[in-house]
Design a protein around this motif. Structure first.
Motif, PDB file in Angstrom:
ATOM      1  N   LEU A  84     -62.358  34.831 -79.073  1.00  0.00           N
ATOM      2  CA  LEU A  84     -62.648  35.697 -77.945  1.00  0.00           C
ATOM      3  C   LEU A  84     -61.968  37.056 -78.066  1.00  0.00           C
ATOM      4  O   LEU A  84     -62.538  38.093 -77.740  1.00  0.00           O
ATOM      5  CB  LEU A  84     -62.221  35.017 -76.641  1.00  0.00           C
ATOM      6  N   LEU A  85     -60.729  37.038 -78.565  1.00  0.00           N
ATOM      7  CA  LEU A  85     -59.959  38.279 -78.635  1.00  0.00           C
ATOM      8  C   LEU A  85     -60.359  39.167 -79.804  1.00  0.00           C
ATOM      9  O   LEU A  85     -60.091  40.367 -79.792  1.00  0.00           O
ATOM     10  CB  LEU A  85     -58.462  37.958 -78.728  1.00  0.00           C
ATOM     11  N   SER A  86     -60.994  38.595 -80.818  1.00  0.00           N
ATOM     12  CA  SER A  86     -61.406  39.413 -81.959  1.00  0.00           C
ATOM     13  C   SER A  86     -62.362  40.515 -81.528  1.00  0.00           C
ATOM     14  O   SER A  86     -62.393  41.597 -82.109  1.00  0.00           O
ATOM     15  CB  SER A  86     -62.056  38.547 -83.036  1.00  0.00           C
ATOM     16  N   SER A  87     -63.133  40.249 -80.480  1.00  0.00           N
ATOM     17  CA  SER A  87     -64.064  41.257 -79.983  1.00  0.00           C
ATOM     18  C   SER A  87     -63.326  42.444 -79.373  1.00  0.00           C
ATOM     19  O   SER A  87     -63.831  43.568 -79.371  1.00  0.00           O
ATOM     20  CB  SER A  87     -65.012  40.651 -78.950  1.00  0.00           C
ATOM     21  N   LEU A  88     -62.123  42.192 -78.851  1.00  0.00           N
ATOM     22  CA  LEU A  88     -61.358  43.288 -78.247  1.00  0.00           C
ATOM     23  C   LEU A  88     -60.931  44.307 -79.294  1.00  0.00           C
ATOM     24  O   LEU A  88     -60.823  45.498 -79.013  1.00  0.00           O
ATOM     25  CB  LEU A  88     -60.118  42.734 -77.532  1.00  0.00           C
ATOM     26  N   LEU A 102     -60.875  40.893 -70.397  1.00  0.00           N
ATOM     27  CA  LEU A 102     -59.847  39.849 -70.333  1.00  0.00           C
ATOM     28  C   LEU A 102     -60.157  38.835 -69.224  1.00  0.00           C
ATOM     29  O   LEU A 102     -59.982  37.628 -69.408  1.00  0.00           O
ATOM     30  CB  LEU A 102     -58.473  40.468 -70.092  1.00  0.00           C
ATOM     31  N   ALA A 103     -60.606  39.344 -68.075  1.00  0.00           N
ATOM     32  CA  ALA A 103     -60.938  38.448 -66.970  1.00  0.00           C
ATOM     33  C   ALA A 103     -62.076  37.516 -67.362  1.00  0.00           C
ATOM     34  O   ALA A 103     -62.066  36.325 -67.022  1.00  0.00           O
ATOM     35  CB  ALA A 103     -61.310  39.258 -65.733  1.00  0.00           C
ATOM     36  N   ASN A 104     -63.046  38.038 -68.101  1.00  0.00           N
ATOM     37  CA  ASN A 104     -64.164  37.207 -68.539  1.00  0.00           C
ATOM     38  C   ASN A 104     -63.703  36.179 -69.568  1.00  0.00           C
ATOM     39  O   ASN A 104     -64.131  35.006 -69.529  1.00  0.00           O
ATOM     40  CB  ASN A 104     -65.255  38.080 -69.136  1.00  0.00           C
ATOM     41  N   VAL A 108     -64.148  32.104 -69.181  1.00  0.00           N
ATOM     42  CA  VAL A 108     -64.827  31.285 -70.189  1.00  0.00           C
ATOM     43  C   VAL A 108     -63.891  30.205 -70.719  1.00  0.00           C
ATOM     44  O   VAL A 108     -64.271  29.032 -70.844  1.00  0.00           O
ATOM     45  CB  VAL A 108     -65.332  32.166 -71.351  1.00  0.00           C
ATOM     46  N   PHE A 109     -62.655  30.593 -71.015  1.00  0.00           N
ATOM     47  CA  PHE A 109     -61.701  29.638 -71.561  1.00  0.00           C
ATOM     48  C   PHE A 109     -61.351  28.564 -70.538  1.00  0.00           C
ATOM     49  O   PHE A 109     -61.210  27.386 -70.888  1.00  0.00           O
ATOM     50  CB  PHE A 109     -60.431  30.361 -72.018  1.00  0.00           C
ATOM     51  N   VAL A 152     -52.604  35.695 -75.329  1.00  0.00           N
ATOM     52  CA  VAL A 152     -51.847  34.453 -75.198  1.00  0.00           C
ATOM     53  C   VAL A 152     -51.420  34.236 -73.757  1.00  0.00           C
ATOM     54  O   VAL A 152     -51.480  33.117 -73.234  1.00  0.00           O
ATOM     55  CB  VAL A 152     -50.622  34.453 -76.141  1.00  0.00           C
ATOM     56  N   ALA A 153     -50.991  35.305 -73.107  1.00  0.00           N
ATOM     57  CA  ALA A 153     -50.588  35.188 -71.697  1.00  0.00           C
ATOM     58  C   ALA A 153     -51.757  34.713 -70.833  1.00  0.00           C
ATOM     59  O   ALA A 153     -51.584  33.876 -69.937  1.00  0.00           O
ATOM     60  CB  ALA A 153     -50.060  36.533 -71.198  1.00  0.00           C
ATOM     61  N   CYS A 154     -52.965  35.218 -71.114  1.00  0.00           N
ATOM     62  CA  CYS A 154     -54.144  34.788 -70.356  1.00  0.00           C
ATOM     63  C   CYS A 154     -54.464  33.322 -70.623  1.00  0.00           C
ATOM     64  O   CYS A 154     -54.740  32.552 -69.690  1.00  0.00           O
ATOM     65  CB  CYS A 154     -55.348  35.652 -70.739  1.00  0.00           C
ATOM     66  N   LEU A 155     -54.433  32.924 -71.891  1.00  0.00           N
ATOM     67  CA  LEU A 155     -54.738  31.531 -72.236  1.00  0.00           C
ATOM     68  C   LEU A 155     -53.728  30.583 -71.606  1.00  0.00           C
ATOM     69  O   LEU A 155     -54.101  29.534 -71.064  1.00  0.00           O
ATOM     70  CB  LEU A 155     -54.738  31.358 -73.755  1.00  0.00           C
ATOM     71  N   ASN A 156     -52.462  30.955 -71.680  1.00  0.00           N
ATOM     72  CA  ASN A 156     -51.427  30.068 -71.145  1.00  0.00           C
ATOM     73  C   ASN A 156     -51.465  29.968 -69.630  1.00  0.00           C
ATOM     74  O   ASN A 156     -51.093  28.934 -69.058  1.00  0.00           O
ATOM     75  CB  ASN A 156     -50.050  30.529 -71.622  1.00  0.00           C
TER      76      ASN A 156
END
Length: 253
Positions: A84-88, A102-104, A108-109, A152-156
């Motif tokens: 997901l982050l590779s697109s950023l 990031l919110a999206n 999704v995650f 990582v902060a978003c995933l966690n």
């Protein structure tokens, strides 16, 4: 307490638990665990697969959990985050669009991770979940490090939230991994990192009351008695981020 009976630990997820390819001949997480619980006559089965994402756990790994398993350890989501982050990194983003993206990603995650926990929960076994640790890129990769750390902060936030909903214990690897030698490269655990992971797994099984509410654990100590071969590991090629958007690339070594 759960630890008083004979245990069979099943590991599911990605290379955080299936890290043999990155230890340079040193012990992986499974081997650390097997040695440490051998005197208890516990069993360890590694169902985790290097490169797998959350959907792979749902579709494939659940089927491989042994019927004799008594605990499930879950460390999944890092590869989803990389995808997901590779697109950023590849998109030109304004501050506003970056926040929207990031919110999206988090939405999704959350859907994927919640579905995985629900599917694993149907096995009726005590579960432990691990957060995603922060990567350790080289200094010249500072932009990647910043983006990855935000991710990582978003995933966690999702992992901790979904675990709390289900009253699951959390091994907070984001706090556990605090030294350079915990990493085999920028994003994989070394033998030393595997030593810490295995110590935390055993600690949670020994001390957590799985009938109570969830709790977070993050022991940073290495084992007093070193697992043979731990010092023999080396550091591997650090960059897999470019291949993260195509998960099949992780599996074709």
């Amino acid at each position: 307490m759960a630890a008083l009976r004979q245990a069979h630990i099943a590991l599911v997820g990605d290379s955080v638990l299936d890290n043999k390819a990155y230890t340079g001949g040193g012990p992986c997480v499974t081997e650390h665990l097997e040695l440490k619980v051998s005197s208890r006559h516990w069993s360890v089965t590694n169902c985790a697969v290097d490169g797998d994402v959350v959907q792979d756990v749902i579709e494939s790994q659940i089927k491989t959990v042994p019927s004799s398993a008594t605990f499930i350890v879950i460390s999944a989501g890092g590869n989803d985050g990389l995808q997901l982050l590779s697109s950023l990194e590849s998109e030109g983003l304004t501050c506003s669009s970056f926040c929207d993206k990031l919110a999206n990603i988090e939405r999704v995650f959350r859907d994927r991770y919640s579905q995985m926990l629900q599917s694993l929960g149907q096995l009726g076994l005590p579960m432990l979940v691990c957060t995603v640790y922060h990567p350790r890129f080289e200094r010249h990769e500072w932009r990647t490090q910043i983006i990855a750390s935000i991710g990582v902060a978003c995933l966690n936030r999702v992992i901790r939230s979904e675990a709390r909903k289900r009253r699951l214990p959390i091994i907070d690897l984001a706090w556990v991994f605090n030294r350079e030698r915990d990493y085999a490269n920028a994003i994989e655990p070394s033998s030393w990192g595997g030593d810490k992971i295995s110590n935390n797994i055993i600690h949670v099984i020994d001390h957590h009351n799985f009938r109570s509410r969830g709790a977070a654990y993050w022991q940073r100590d290495y084992s007093a008695a070193e697992t043979p071969g731990t010092n023999n590991g080396d550091r591997r090629d650090a960059s897999r981020l470019a291949r993260a958007a195509k998960n099949d690339g992780f599996r074709s070594r």
